[in-house]
Enzyme design. Sequence first.
Site, PDB file in Angstrom:
ATOM      1  N   GLU A 109       7.819  -0.595 -43.615  1.00 29.01           N
ATOM      2  CA  GLU A 109       8.453  -0.770 -42.316  1.00 29.01           C
ATOM      3  C   GLU A 109       9.904  -1.247 -42.389  1.00 29.01           C
ATOM      4  OE1 GLU A 109       7.327   0.172 -39.518  1.00 29.01           O
ATOM      5  OE2 GLU A 109       5.220   0.551 -39.985  1.00 29.01           O
ATOM      6  N   SER A 393     -17.420  26.711   1.755  1.00 31.28           N
ATOM      7  CA  SER A 393     -16.846  26.786   3.097  1.00 31.28           C
ATOM      8  C   SER A 393     -15.933  25.626   3.450  1.00 31.28           C
ATOM      9  CB  SER A 393     -17.966  26.884   4.132  1.00 31.28           C
ATOM     10  OG  SER A 393     -18.577  28.151   4.060  1.00 31.28           O
TER      11      SER A 393
END
Length: 691
Positions: A109, A393
């Site tokens: 890192e 519907s």
Amino acid sequence: MSQKDSKDNTRVQRNQGKYKKSRAGKIIKRTILGVLAFVSLMIIIGTGVFAYYASSAPKITYNSLSSDNSTKIYDNSNHVIYRMGAQNRDYVKSKDIPKSLKDAVVSIEDRRFYKHHGVDPIRILGATLTNLHSSDDIAQGGSTLTQQLVKLSVFSTSSKDRTIRRKSQDAWLALQVERKYSKQKILEFYVNKVYMGGNNASVYGMQTASEYYYGKKLNQLSLAQTAMLAGMPQAPVSYNPYNYPKLAKERRDTVLDAMASNNAITAKQANAAKNESIKNGLTNNHKTNDLTNVNEKYVDSYVGKVIQELKSRGYNPQSGLSVHTNLDLSAQKKLYDLANNDNRVGFPNDTMQVGATLVDPKTGAVNAMIGSRKTDIQFGLNRAVQTDRSSGSTAKPLMDYGPALEYLNYPTYQLVHDTPYTYPGTNVQLKDFDYRYQGTITMRKALAESRNIPAIRTLQNVGINNATRFLSSLGMNFNSTLNLQNGIGLYISPEQEAAAYAAFANNGTYHKPYLINRVVTPDNVSHNISSNGVQAMSPSTAFMMNYMLKGVMNLPYGSGTEAKVPGLYEAGKTGTTQYPEGSYQGYLPSYAAMDSWFTGYTPNYSLSVWTGYDHQFQTGNYISAEQTAIAQKIYKYEMQYISQNKPNEDWVKPNDVTSVKSNGLNEYFKNGHQSIQNDSTTNSKFNTSSR
């Protein structure tokens, strides 16, 4: 040429050469001075900008550096309903962190970690040069390990927050952290802070990760296992050794090479560790002491959608956020209970499923959502947002009659034909649920009884372009062109439909549905979220649709009488989809339905409910005529419950709408448009019957 002339020529050339050199030297000098002046100016400006942004940097405390990064999700009463990654972590002190892990973290890192003071100009320059010349898709970062800790502790990790302001602030705070804490303490914070992935769990901190992945403490890990953990924070999902062993091994080996290059281990040790299987020592008996959430199933679908919404807005859900939602926990619990425990609803088995969404018509806020029943999986299939089932519907008000009111100025008593009808260009006849015809009837009656043929004839008059425009104004856009068949079945979700019907309830104003109303990032910056209203239709259209849809529930012949809450001003629509012709294969009764919907609303709430089976073509997975009422019952009992302490008010007629009597009933028309002409009698792609 004389000797004298030759000497004069030589002298002139010599002088010219000196002049050119002198002139070139001046140009170079001016250029250098100009560059230095520009660089100095940029340094001054940069310093000023840095100082300005640094002055507004949030405070960084011991608690923010040492605490976990859990994201908390709240309901609309500010109660925590879910925690992402909140753990009873085994916080590991610096003295108990193995040297091999510290070496691994620093090597991969931040190699110059022990030499810089929080910000590393050499690292920044190196990262810049690497990114300029690299063809890799992954850019190299210039942040130090201390800066990474600052970002994890007080800043959002949202991509939209990667600004000069934030970079200046994290650099400034990194300098402050380095002044206050030792390198060993900073490493301790980092090791305990980072997100480490996990399957069906959010793992934070490397000690917790060691227990989760290997079932043992950090000081019991092999070099290879230590390197794997050290490499995970960059991409904890991609480097998960269970799911992506190849990527995890590549990352582990990169860490080992970095350690060897940093003289933390020998090349021989690195090679020996590389030969160890990436799956060596992994356990399936995960220990996390997980306090991830309140462990209540009833919020599962809602929380899952919240996390999706966070990601779509650019937030990292694992970055210590406070997420405030529109969830009404009481309404949510009731909806869950109706789907899972209430015998009044009448589910025939545990296989039949449900998807439902409750929306506030005035804002678009999603107050409740359920996407499954009788399931234990976390964030499983959310049927409240799936769009692969026909709405039946319930599409008629949205695609047929709503546009007819809006664009054709139909009155509620417009005459429509319920007579034999063949889809144009085919020999396929459109049928109704009862295989009968009623002749010429009013549009209101056709909608209340959910007659298919009048709806399709109305859509034909409206036109697909107008219908599509109307749907788009209600937040529904489709990848392919719609056709007449969609007039009795749209592929939309209960969430979309609840929001669309909410526009009828809200005088024609549509709000896009949303679950999150505020996000507070770790630096205590609050981001408010809302949904702007769009006038999707005129208030007169909305009022007349409300009136017609009341009939679905109020009239004796209405298709949605099972949903009616006595005394409540409400409106709604049923929807069922039948199996395609020829799909019966001898095992389905003629009345069998694939899907059953009910979408209804009051001025305060809009609720859309879908019921059906995931595998509707498997034997027995059909909905009987009686079971089509299940969606209506869920609506009824939920709406009855949540409306108890709400005003019960009817919709007010706009001034441009006039009331008339027709066959003893109140009917309405827009002023200046009283036509009751018959609809088109021309035959109008095909569908099965839907109600």
